[in-house]
Design a protein around this motif. Structure first.
Motif, mmCIF file in Angstrom:
data_model
loop_
_atom_site.group_PDB
_atom_site.id
_atom_site.type_symbol
_atom_site.label_atom_id
_atom_site.label_comp_id
_atom_site.label_asym_id
_atom_site.label_seq_id
_atom_site.Cartn_x
_atom_site.Cartn_y
_atom_site.Cartn_z
ATOM 1 N N LEU A 111 21.209 37.697 42.122
ATOM 2 C CA LEU A 111 22.036 37.843 40.931
ATOM 3 C C LEU A 111 22.745 36.535 40.595
ATOM 4 O O LEU A 111 23.144 35.795 41.492
ATOM 5 C CB LEU A 111 23.098 38.933 41.141
ATOM 6 N N ASP A 112 22.900 36.293 39.313
ATOM 7 C CA ASP A 112 23.805 35.263 38.820
ATOM 8 C C ASP A 112 25.030 35.994 38.308
ATOM 9 O O ASP A 112 24.917 36.880 37.448
ATOM 10 C CB ASP A 112 23.179 34.455 37.684
ATOM 11 N N VAL A 113 26.197 35.651 38.842
ATOM 12 C CA VAL A 113 27.452 36.277 38.425
ATOM 13 C C VAL A 113 28.313 35.191 37.793
ATOM 14 O O VAL A 113 28.635 34.195 38.429
ATOM 15 C CB VAL A 113 28.163 36.952 39.618
ATOM 16 N N ILE A 114 28.661 35.409 36.523
ATOM 17 C CA ILE A 114 29.384 34.422 35.743
ATOM 18 C C ILE A 114 30.728 34.998 35.312
ATOM 19 O O ILE A 114 30.800 36.126 34.828
ATOM 20 C CB ILE A 114 28.587 34.017 34.474
ATOM 21 N N PHE A 115 31.799 34.213 35.493
ATOM 22 C CA PHE A 115 33.143 34.587 35.056
ATOM 23 C C PHE A 115 33.501 33.782 33.812
ATOM 24 O O PHE A 115 33.343 32.559 33.793
ATOM 25 C CB PHE A 115 34.180 34.266 36.132
ATOM 26 N N ASN A 116 33.984 34.461 32.783
ATOM 27 C CA ASN A 116 34.568 33.810 31.626
ATOM 28 C C ASN A 116 36.044 34.182 31.656
ATOM 29 O O ASN A 116 36.388 35.361 31.573
ATOM 30 C CB ASN A 116 33.910 34.292 30.334
ATOM 31 N N SER A 142 38.217 27.735 28.815
ATOM 32 C CA SER A 142 37.573 26.913 29.843
ATOM 33 C C SER A 142 36.097 27.302 29.910
ATOM 34 O O SER A 142 35.691 28.347 29.396
ATOM 35 C CB SER A 142 38.247 27.115 31.200
ATOM 36 N N GLU A 143 35.303 26.468 30.536
ATOM 37 C CA GLU A 143 33.873 26.746 30.668
ATOM 38 C C GLU A 143 33.649 27.958 31.573
ATOM 39 O O GLU A 143 34.330 28.101 32.599
ATOM 40 C CB GLU A 143 33.147 25.535 31.266
ATOM 41 N N SER A 181 46.998 27.517 32.989
ATOM 42 C CA SER A 181 48.072 26.550 32.747
ATOM 43 C C SER A 181 49.111 27.042 31.756
ATOM 44 O O SER A 181 50.179 26.453 31.654
ATOM 45 C CB SER A 181 47.482 25.236 32.221
ATOM 46 N N HIS A 182 48.794 28.097 31.013
ATOM 47 C CA HIS A 182 49.689 28.562 29.960
ATOM 48 C C HIS A 182 49.923 30.061 30.083
ATOM 49 O O HIS A 182 49.051 30.804 30.522
ATOM 50 C CB HIS A 182 49.116 28.239 28.577
#
Length: 161
Positions: free
Chosen positions: A74-79, A84-85, A105-106
């Motif tokens: 699996l490829d697990v991607i966090f947005n 941010s990327e 940061s905010h």
């Protein structure tokens, strides 16, 4: 061989063909007279959090469990929802847990989305991160000086938020 019906998954594949699958914590098998109409199931993602409360500039470690029933990689991607990327999560060795670190940061409310893909099918979940402001602080640099009424005191400081 009989099996225990602990969990039943009803789902749909790429062609909207339905199937049902029963499995226990050791084995999984098809229910009688039920056969898949396609070859690949969607992965699924499990997260114990629906909302996280954190302070700005604190490094967070996010963790989810992502599982593919066929054992596909699996490829697990966090947005992270903060422009941010998107970041690919790392798989913990000999487990189904994926980890990634991030710092906000905010202040604000951010929608984090997690996508798991086996190359054919995908699963997606989301949860909220509430980032709270850290109060400004000042540090006086140097030694302590005793001052008397109407006496001027000079000092260096570092102020941050």
């Amino acid at each position: 061989m009989p099996y225990i019906n602990l969990i039943k998954i009803n789902s749909h594949g790429p062609d909207n063909d339905g199937y049902a699958m029963y499995f226990d914590d050791i084995n999984y098998s098809w229910a009688p007279n039920m056969r898949p109409k396609f070859e690949n199931f969607s992965p699924f993602i499990i997260s114990s959090k629906s909302t996280l409360n954190v302070t700005e500039d604190a490094e967070l470690t996010f963790a989810v469990q992502a599982i593919d029933l066929e054992g596909d990689d699996l490829d697990v991607i966090f947005n992270f929802g903060d422009l941010s990327e998107p970041t690919k999560a790392m798989l913990e060795e000999n487990s189904t847990y994926y980890y990634v670190k991030h710092t906000y940061s905010h202040t604000g409310m951010y929608l984090v989305t997690v996508i798991a893909s086996d190359g054919v099918n995908t699963a997606k979940i989301g949860f909220l991160v509430n980032v709270k402001n850290v109060l400004p602080h000042a540090h006086i640099l140097g030694g302590v000086k005793i001052a008397y009424k109407d006496e001027e005191v000079k000092f260096n400081s570092r102020i941050g938020d």
